[in-house]
Design an enzyme around this catalytic site. Sequence first.
Site, PDB file in Angstrom:
ATOM      1  N   GLU A 275       0.917  -1.289   0.008  1.00  0.00           N
ATOM      2  CA  GLU A 275      -0.177   0.080   0.022  1.00  0.00           C
ATOM      3  C   GLU A 275       0.938   1.156   0.181  1.00  0.00           C
ATOM      4  OE1 GLU A 275      -1.973   0.746   3.782  1.00  0.00           O
ATOM      5  OE2 GLU A 275      -1.756  -1.319   4.119  1.00  0.00           O
TER       6      GLU A 275
ATOM      7  N   HIS B  16      -2.700 -10.316  12.213  1.00  0.00           N
ATOM      8  CA  HIS B  16      -2.323  -8.894  11.623  1.00  0.00           C
ATOM      9  C   HIS B  16      -1.938  -8.266  12.691  1.00  0.00           C
ATOM     10  CE1 HIS B  16      -1.463  -4.970   9.741  1.00  0.00           C
ATOM     11  NE2 HIS B  16      -2.434  -4.640  10.344  1.00  0.00           N
TER      12      HIS B  16
ATOM     13  N   CYS C  39      -3.505  -3.773   4.489  1.00  0.00           N
ATOM     14  CA  CYS C  39      -2.705  -5.121   5.015  1.00  0.00           C
ATOM     15  C   CYS C  39      -3.183  -6.169   4.536  1.00  0.00           C
ATOM     16  CB  CYS C  39      -2.723  -4.814   6.475  1.00  0.00           C
ATOM     17  SG  CYS C  39      -2.097  -3.023   6.845  1.00  0.00           S
TER      18      CYS C  39
HETATM   19  P1  HMG Z   1      -2.348   6.966  20.766  1.00  0.00           P
HETATM   20  O1  HMG Z   1      -3.586   8.159  21.112  1.00  0.00           O
HETATM   21  O2  HMG Z   1      -1.376   7.691  20.474  1.00  0.00           O
HETATM   22  O3  HMG Z   1      -2.444   6.275  22.149  1.00  0.00           O
HETATM   23  O4  HMG Z   1      -3.317   6.188  19.807  1.00  0.00           O
HETATM   24  P2  HMG Z   1      -3.142   6.094  23.406  1.00  0.00           P
HETATM   25  O5  HMG Z   1      -3.151   7.088  24.315  1.00  0.00           O
HETATM   26  O6  HMG Z   1      -4.520   5.548  23.041  1.00  0.00           O
HETATM   27  O7  HMG Z   1      -2.267   5.040  24.124  1.00  0.00           O
HETATM   28  C1  HMG Z   1      -2.213   3.580  23.525  1.00  0.00           C
HETATM   29  C2  HMG Z   1      -2.202   2.432  24.398  1.00  0.00           C
HETATM   30  O8  HMG Z   1      -1.241   2.692  25.493  1.00  0.00           O
HETATM   31  C3  HMG Z   1      -3.682   2.579  25.368  1.00  0.00           C
HETATM   32  O9  HMG Z   1      -4.118   1.222  25.700  1.00  0.00           O
HETATM   33  C4  HMG Z   1      -3.282   3.405  26.679  1.00  0.00           C
HETATM   34  O10 HMG Z   1      -4.140   3.170  27.820  1.00  0.00           O
HETATM   35  C5  HMG Z   1      -1.758   2.834  26.784  1.00  0.00           C
HETATM   36  P3  HMG Z   1      -5.696   0.833  25.556  1.00  0.00           P
HETATM   37  O11 HMG Z   1      -6.300   1.675  26.163  1.00  0.00           O
HETATM   38  O12 HMG Z   1      -5.904   0.952  24.117  1.00  0.00           O
HETATM   39  O13 HMG Z   1      -5.651  -0.666  26.017  1.00  0.00           O
HETATM   40  N1  HMG Z   1      -1.138   3.815  27.518  1.00  0.00           N
HETATM   41  C6  HMG Z   1      -0.190   3.534  28.624  1.00  0.00           C
HETATM   42  N2  HMG Z   1      -0.089   2.083  29.255  1.00  0.00           N
HETATM   43  C7  HMG Z   1       0.887   2.182  30.290  1.00  0.00           C
HETATM   44  N3  HMG Z   1       1.236   3.151  30.679  1.00  0.00           N
HETATM   45  C8  HMG Z   1       1.209   4.391  30.033  1.00  0.00           C
HETATM   46  C9  HMG Z   1       0.515   4.598  28.953  1.00  0.00           C
HETATM   47  N4  HMG Z   1      -0.042   5.522  28.348  1.00  0.00           N
HETATM   48  C10 HMG Z   1      -0.903   4.868  27.343  1.00  0.00           C
HETATM   49  N5  HMG Z   1       2.121   5.504  30.762  1.00  0.00           N
HETATM   50  C11 HMG Z   1      -3.472   4.493  18.139  1.00  0.00           C
HETATM   51  C12 HMG Z   1      -3.139   4.837  19.635  1.00  0.00           C
HETATM   52  C13 HMG Z   1      -3.070   2.859  17.945  1.00  0.00           C
HETATM   53  C14 HMG Z   1      -4.888   4.829  18.076  1.00  0.00           C
HETATM   54  C15 HMG Z   1      -2.504   5.243  17.063  1.00  0.00           C
HETATM   55  O14 HMG Z   1      -1.177   5.165  17.076  1.00  0.00           O
HETATM   56  C16 HMG Z   1      -2.953   4.982  15.636  1.00  0.00           C
HETATM   57  O15 HMG Z   1      -3.741   5.940  15.255  1.00  0.00           O
HETATM   58  N6  HMG Z   1      -2.404   4.240  14.904  1.00  0.00           N
HETATM   59  C17 HMG Z   1      -2.661   3.900  13.595  1.00  0.00           C
HETATM   60  C18 HMG Z   1      -3.850   3.092  13.083  1.00  0.00           C
HETATM   61  C19 HMG Z   1      -3.711   1.865  13.801  1.00  0.00           C
HETATM   62  O16 HMG Z   1      -2.436   1.324  13.817  1.00  0.00           O
HETATM   63  N7  HMG Z   1      -4.911   0.899  13.986  1.00  0.00           N
HETATM   64  C20 HMG Z   1      -4.880  -0.419  14.470  1.00  0.00           C
HETATM   65  C21 HMG Z   1      -6.093  -1.267  13.849  1.00  0.00           C
HETATM   66  S1  HMG Z   1      -6.348  -0.841  12.124  1.00  0.00           S
HETATM   67  C22 HMG Z   1      -5.113  -1.744  11.423  1.00  0.00           C
HETATM   68  O17 HMG Z   1      -4.397  -2.832  12.172  1.00  0.00           O
HETATM   69  C23 HMG Z   1      -4.806  -1.598   9.734  1.00  0.00           C
HETATM   70  C24 HMG Z   1      -3.494  -0.841   9.615  1.00  0.00           C
HETATM   71  O18 HMG Z   1      -2.583  -1.669   9.767  1.00  0.00           O
HETATM   72  C25 HMG Z   1      -3.563  -0.068   8.213  1.00  0.00           C
HETATM   73  C26 HMG Z   1      -3.897  -1.090   6.849  1.00  0.00           C
HETATM   74  O19 HMG Z   1      -4.636  -2.193   7.299  1.00  0.00           O
HETATM   75  O20 HMG Z   1      -3.429  -0.768   5.912  1.00  0.00           O
HETATM   76  C27 HMG Z   1      -3.121   0.284  10.395  1.00  0.00           C
END
Ligand code: HMG
Length: 444
Positions: free
Chosen positions: A82, A243, A119
């Site tokens: 992609e 994935h 993906c």
């Molecule tokens: P964010 O806002 O940077 O992070 O977004 P957050 O604040 O949600 O923190 C992430 C996790 O860390 C959370 O855990 C927090 O609680 C935890 P959760 O509540 O989800 O269980 N956390 C901590 N834990 C311990 N100590 C701390 C601490 N602080 C926070 N101090 C997000 C995270 C994944 C949304 C962002 O990185 C993003 O947008 N990523 C891109 C999209 C993505 O990867 N999506 C995944 C599903 S879609 C997919 O897999 C397809 C893809 O591969 C593309 C394709 O298919 O082509 C992406």
Amino acid sequence: MEVGIDGIEIWTGKLELDLPGTFASAKGEDPGKYTEGLGLYTSSLPDAYEDIVTMAANAAHRLLRRKNVQPADIGRIDVATESAFDNSKPVSTYVAGCLDQVFDGEFRHANKGERKFACVSGTQALDDAHNWIRARRNRARAALIIATDTALYARDDPGEATQGGGAVAMLVDEDPDLVSFGTPQGIGSVDETDFLKPNQQFPSVDGKRSMQVYLARMREALQDFARNGGNTHPENFTLVPFHTPFPGMVRKAAALGFRHCVRDTEVEEQLADEIGRQPRPEAFDQQETYFEAIKSYTEELRHTSTYQEWYERTVEPTLCISREVGNWYTGSVHVARAAGLQEALVANRNLAGTSLLVASYGSGAQAEIHAETVQPGWREEIRQLNIDEQLDSRYELSFEEYEAIHDVHNHDESTDMEPFTTPHGEFVFDGWGRMGEREYSYVE
Ligand code: HMG
């Protein structure tokens, strides 16, 4: 006739960004977000002379040499990506052009294409090769399938935390050495706008929603797999590669998957004394109350030793490479499979004849689930992987160097810089041709 993956090679980008260290401190974030939340330690990023073509061609070159496969033995080259930079000429033609430089024969007779569905397209390309061989249109030739991506996000996008870059090359053939593909397949596919790149390099992402969509499509694919005759009992599988955009996502998916799979089985019965039976929707007047009940049941399930032992055995080993490289988009689930098998080799597990449940996903959005059977030659094949050495020899970037290399790979910037590493025995990006094509050469 068994058809499946006969050989695999992984090629990582040569640069490394320390996430809880360098990246979190530059962003003023708690390192725990990476180590505990996302489950990521480092990202792999491409050096200035690397891109999706060099990484794909380098992985393919190593694979073909190691398996002693000549161009005449390959009937099909499909690249899943992609991160393509050309809307007409497929990446597979650039890759074949590279391979033509180092092999005596030619790939003139090989059908070439490019697969796109975020993906999940790496798995779709494997599926195409599987069907092509089963239809006997391969004339005794194998398919070369490569998943290659530079998974970069715009600077300061939340997705920046999950970046990565690398390629996985796979040879699909009859009588495979590594795994054979099962027939039942489950699909969960709905038009979604959670992650997309409408003619732009970096994705537009609704990160939190993308996680919900991932889980919903996985559930549908699992249901469809069972409807189509697939065995979903969790004890049926020695490894469950998902994935893996980041390991924290897989932790969520695995718990939901396990809950779904043990419903109405003896495992649910055995757990009943400890945490009760799973809530059933028909017992609730309101959907919201049911959702609350199923959420707290899942939380309790995650803490049972039954679940934890299953997770440690079947899922945790598949995350060992991902947590050091980040998201490789199309290659990610194939990295997870290789990681699980590599960990099994180190632990001296005997997996021959056992089943893997492979759970692929692509935003936009589609999940695909199928089973694979590990072949007797798996140990020898996995022993050849040198991914650990590649990871150890990456150049570690400072934050300023990371900013600069991100600009180098940004199509809207015209930054040029000296590479951080020196290429040896590999393909490199060499500049631009007269029609705007990218050019490559092989460096001894
Ligand atoms: P964010 O806002 O940077 O992070 O977004 P957050 O604040 O949600 O923190 C992430 C996790 O860390 C959370 O855990 C927090 O609680 C935890 P959760 O509540 O989800 O269980 N956390 C901590 N834990 C311990 N100590 C701390 C601490 N602080 C926070 N101090 C997000 C995270 C994944 C949304 C962002 O990185 C993003 O947008 N990523 C891109 C999209 C993505 O990867 N999506 C995944 C599903 S879609 C997919 O897999 C397809 C893809 O591969 C593309 C394709 O298919 O082509 C992406």
